[in-house]
Design a protein around this motif. Structure first.
Motif, mmCIF file in Angstrom:
data_model
loop_
_atom_site.group_PDB
_atom_site.id
_atom_site.type_symbol
_atom_site.label_atom_id
_atom_site.label_comp_id
_atom_site.label_asym_id
_atom_site.label_seq_id
_atom_site.Cartn_x
_atom_site.Cartn_y
_atom_site.Cartn_z
ATOM 1 N N ARG A 35 0.811 -1.204 0.000
ATOM 2 C CA ARG A 35 0.000 0.000 0.000
ATOM 3 C C ARG A 35 0.849 1.262 0.000
ATOM 4 O O ARG A 35 0.494 2.267 -0.583
ATOM 5 C CB ARG A 35 -0.890 0.008 1.255
ATOM 6 N N PRO B 205 -2.988 -0.877 -4.504
ATOM 7 C CA PRO B 205 -3.626 -1.651 -5.574
ATOM 8 C C PRO B 205 -4.822 -0.931 -6.187
ATOM 9 O O PRO B 205 -5.012 -0.981 -7.404
ATOM 10 C CB PRO B 205 -4.066 -2.940 -4.865
ATOM 11 N N VAL B 206 -5.581 -0.225 -5.342
ATOM 12 C CA VAL B 206 -6.773 0.408 -5.877
ATOM 13 C C VAL B 206 -6.400 1.519 -6.871
ATOM 14 O O VAL B 206 -7.163 1.836 -7.783
ATOM 15 C CB VAL B 206 -7.683 0.949 -4.743
ATOM 16 N N GLY C 10 -10.825 6.779 -8.865
ATOM 17 C CA GLY C 10 -11.333 5.737 -7.977
ATOM 18 C C GLY C 10 -10.554 5.641 -6.691
ATOM 19 O O GLY C 10 -11.125 5.405 -5.621
ATOM 20 N N ARG D 138 -11.643 8.270 -4.304
ATOM 21 C CA ARG D 138 -12.959 7.920 -3.753
ATOM 22 C C ARG D 138 -12.819 6.840 -2.693
ATOM 23 O O ARG D 138 -13.444 6.888 -1.635
ATOM 24 C CB ARG D 138 -13.875 7.402 -4.867
ATOM 25 N N ALA D 139 -12.021 5.814 -3.016
ATOM 26 C CA ALA D 139 -11.827 4.727 -2.052
ATOM 27 C C ALA D 139 -11.184 5.259 -0.780
ATOM 28 O O ALA D 139 -11.555 4.865 0.337
ATOM 29 C CB ALA D 139 -10.964 3.633 -2.670
ATOM 30 N N ALA E 39 -11.406 8.280 0.458
ATOM 31 C CA ALA E 39 -12.376 9.078 1.221
ATOM 32 C C ALA E 39 -13.260 8.201 2.075
ATOM 33 O O ALA E 39 -13.662 8.586 3.183
ATOM 34 C CB ALA E 39 -13.211 9.920 0.262
ATOM 35 N N LEU E 40 -13.564 7.001 1.580
ATOM 36 C CA LEU E 40 -14.435 6.103 2.325
ATOM 37 C C LEU E 40 -13.775 5.565 3.577
ATOM 38 O O LEU E 40 -14.442 5.025 4.448
ATOM 39 C CB LEU E 40 -14.840 4.914 1.445
ATOM 40 N N THR E 41 -12.454 5.647 3.664
ATOM 41 C CA THR E 41 -11.776 5.060 4.821
ATOM 42 C C THR E 41 -11.411 6.102 5.864
ATOM 43 O O THR E 41 -10.819 5.772 6.883
ATOM 44 C CB THR E 41 -10.472 4.354 4.392
ATOM 45 N N LEU E 42 -11.743 7.358 5.633
ATOM 46 C CA LEU E 42 -11.341 8.405 6.562
ATOM 47 C C LEU E 42 -12.406 8.648 7.616
ATOM 48 O O LEU E 42 -13.592 8.541 7.327
ATOM 49 C CB LEU E 42 -11.069 9.704 5.798
ATOM 50 N N PRO E 43 -11.988 9.028 8.824
ATOM 51 C CA PRO E 43 -12.963 9.226 9.897
ATOM 52 C C PRO E 43 -13.737 10.532 9.824
ATOM 53 O O PRO E 43 -14.451 10.864 10.756
ATOM 54 C CB PRO E 43 -12.104 9.185 11.165
ATOM 55 N N LEU E 44 -13.599 11.291 8.751
ATOM 56 C CA LEU E 44 -14.473 12.460 8.649
ATOM 57 C C LEU E 44 -15.047 12.526 7.242
ATOM 58 O O LEU E 44 -14.439 12.017 6.295
ATOM 59 C CB LEU E 44 -13.713 13.751 9.017
ATOM 60 N N PRO E 45 -16.249 13.116 7.108
ATOM 61 C CA PRO E 45 -16.874 13.138 5.781
ATOM 62 C C PRO E 45 -16.074 14.009 4.823
ATOM 63 O O PRO E 45 -15.632 15.090 5.179
ATOM 64 C CB PRO E 45 -18.264 13.744 6.051
ATOM 65 N N ILE F 283 -6.657 15.343 9.298
ATOM 66 C CA ILE F 283 -7.226 14.565 10.389
ATOM 67 C C ILE F 283 -6.416 14.730 11.659
ATOM 68 O O ILE F 283 -6.958 14.863 12.757
ATOM 69 C CB ILE F 283 -7.297 13.079 9.981
#
Lengths: 412, 214
Positions: free
Chosen positions: A276, A281-282, A290, A293-294, A296-302, A333
């Motif tokens: 990583r 890989p993503v 992508g 986007r991926a 952003a989905l793993t972060l603790p804030l919107p 963060i």
């Protein structure tokens, strides 16, 4: 005879192209040439009174843009290559009055700005004259020739004159354009000192990149040695021992095999983290779009995303951009106590990938993230990119990154 | 149980076939590239498919795309997706195409044979099997959220295990408590998070996953 006819057509197309280009140069010399020059000259003294802080950067950057456009024309139309002479933008950009003063200083202390201004002035007559000449010769020559042949036959002297004018327009047109390009080069090209400075910056950037790569490879080797390799050795030992004791002490063998399985899982986790950190890989699978986007989905804030990329940048650029964005978000963060963040990714008309990351946190970020910022700057500098941070105390913080690159239109 | 495999690495493919066969399942086809996998899934309509995300020809997310496409054409086709790394983004894509019979696990989990086979069977019977890694990433993301903060640490553990798709019995075994205790925790969780309570195990997993914003 068809060969001759098509050659004739080609010549005709070339002539029309040359005339149009000349006219473009002529028009642009006046509009926006004249207003830009006047705006610059008028706003400069206003600096003394303070108001000039707003129009000066605007008009000077307008002049710069016009000059850059002319450099492109010189290259594309006449194969005269004019390098960019400008100094790099400062990377710490404040907001408001201080920011504007900084920009004024950056523009006014660059000798290239003044040469651009001089060129804009001199180009007013020169551009109009040289630019209009090919079209003038062709149109007047052709018009006179045709009207002479039809309306007033017999005046061969006049006909010869117009024919000569037409011929001159057709043949000399490209050379006249080239002469204008060379004139532009005289004023718009970098001086020896500026070229040396650019070379110095490039060398510095290159050696920083080489150092960073070497350090990175050492880190990977060390991580592999201490992490996955160590765990695999331990795994082998557990299995070997289990083989020995299987018949006499099956319970111990079971325990050892369970440990071996545990080690293999940990080795996989170590390798996953390593991969990583090298190339997620993503990122390879979905591209920068992508991958962000991926992420952003793993972060603790919107994180509000506005991504508009009409294609994929080259893989190394994607990688640099991704890691830079990831690091900036990690800083958000860690340090900013922000409640939400946003990321904007786009590709502008000057072939640059633009990434803007903002958050609603407490700001005042520049001194705190100084260390990380330097690292990002170095990584981006390897691609001629830049980063600028605006972070007034109280927030919000906005980090802007730019990377020149080409996009490939094939999407996976 | 009839299984279709999608895996191009020979070592893993043979290992999986051996594993599944040892537990009484029949591997009707083992495809080694995206298009062949999609074809196999639609033709055979297996009881469950075990699919690697990364397959030829592009070696990106062929397997994932084949799984989503096959489920679009054969609604509810049970698919267990394996990957060397998990991304909440991919979990979201898988779940958005319809819920039942879906699994997304790290390849690492295959080495815990009993748990792996359990996951295969869960997915085959219409349940959900989400990798603990994905769930913990999703939970970490919402950690600052108000409702989640109201949960006790134990309740958070139960929530995570629920999101992975485990039954009450499974959760009880994992946490070494009684099933009654698990039920009580789950009730509290659903109340505190204000989740829709009705329906079977699968519905509640989806309620949790939806809450975690997958």
């Amino acid at each position: 005879m068809s060969g001759g006819a098509s050659g004739f057509r080609r010549l005709g197309r070339l002539t029309i192209r040359t005339c149009v280009r000349g006219l473009v140069i002529a028009v642009l010399s006046v509009l926006p040439g004249v207003p830009l020059f006047i705006a610059s000259v008028v706003s400069l003294p206003l600096l003394a009174v303070g108001i000039g802080v707003v129009p000066v950067p605007m008009s000077l950057l307008g002049v710069r843009r016009r000059a850059s456009q002319q450099r492109r024309f010189a290259l594309e139309w006449s194969r005269v290559s004019i390098a960019t002479p400008y100094r790099p933008r400062p990377h710490e950009v404040s907001n408001g009055l201080i920011g504007r003063l900084q920009r004024c200083k950056w523009l006014l202390t660059d000798p290239a700005t003044w040469r651009d201004l001089l060129w804009t002035l001199v180009n007013m007559p020169v551009g109009v004259t040289l630019g209009a000449l090919p079209a003038f010769g062709v149109v007047v020559g052709l018009g006179g020739l045709l009207s002479g042949v039809w309306l007033r036959p017999g005046h061969t002297g006049e006909l010869l004159l117009f024919a000569g004018l037409l011929l001159a327009g057709v043949l000399a047109g490209p050379r006249i354009l080239k002469a204008h390009a060379q004139f532009s080069a005289a004023l718009l090209a970098p001086t020896r000192k500026e070229l040396d400075a650019q070379l110095g910056r490039l060398n510095e950037s290159r050696s920083e990149v080489v150092d960073a790569s070497a350090a990175e490879l050492r880190r990977i080797e060390r991580d592999l040695h201490d992490g996955a390799q160590a765990r695999l050795v331990s795994l082998g030992m557990s299995i070997g021992l289990a083989e020995q004791v299987l018949r006499n002490d099956p319970d111990l063998a079971l325990k050892l095999l369970a440990e071996a399985r545990e080690s293999s899982g940990q080795a996989l986790t170590d390798l996953r983290h390593l991969v990583r950190g090298i190339h997620p890989p993503v990122l390879a699978e979905r591209g920068l779009d992508g991958a962000v986007r991926a992420l952003a989905l793993t972060l603790p804030l919107p994180v509000d995303l506005r991504i508009e990329l009409p294609g994929r940048p080259p893989a190394p650029v994607e990688s640099a951009a991704y890691f830079a964005i990831a690091e900036v978000l990690a800083n958000v963060i860690k340090h900013s106590a922000a409640r939400s963040a946003w990321v904007q990714l786009e590709y502008n008309s000057q072939a640059r990938l633009i990434a803007i990351i903002g958050d609603d946190g407490t700001g005042g970020a520049v001194p705190r993230i100084g260390g990380g910022l330097r690292g990002i700057e170095r990584r981006l500098a390897a691609f001629d990119g830049m980063i600028a941070v605006t972070s007034p105390v109280g927030g919000p913080t906005v980090v802007t990154m730019e990377l020149p690159c080409e996009l490939s239109l094939a999407r996976t | 149980m009839r299984v279709v495999l999608g895996e191009d690495l020979t070592l893993l493919r043979d290992g999986l076939i051996r594993l599944l066969t040892a537990y009484g399942m029949e591997v009707v086809e083992a495809a080694d590239n995206g298009p062949a996998l999609l074809h196999a899934l639609i033709t055979h309509r297996p009881d469950v498919a075990v699919v690697d995300v990364r397959l030829p020809p592009t070696f990106t997310d062929e397997g994932l795309k084949a799984a989503i496409e096959a489920r679009a054409q054969v609604p509810g086709l049970p698919v267990l997706v394996l990957s060397q790394h998990v991304e909440p983004l991919y979990a979201r894509e898988l779940l958005s195409g319809g819920s039942g019979g879906l699994g997304y696990l790290l390849k690492d989990r295959v080495s815990d044979v009993r748990r792996f086979i359990e996951a295969v069977r869960t997915v085959a019977s219409g349940g959900t099997a989400m990798d603990p890694e994905v769930i913990s990433q999703l939970l970490a993301r919402r950690a600052r959220d108000e409702p989640l903060r109201r949960l006790t640490p134990r309740e958070r553990e139960v929530l995570a295990l629920m999101a992975e798709g485990r039954t009450n019995a499974g959760i009880a075994a994992r946490l070494v408590v009684t099933e009654k205790a698990v039920s009580k925790h789950i009730n509290n969780i659903f109340t505190k998070l204000d989740l829709y309570r009705g329906g079977d195990d699968n519905r509640r997993v989806l309620a949790v996953l939806t809450y975690l914003n997958v």
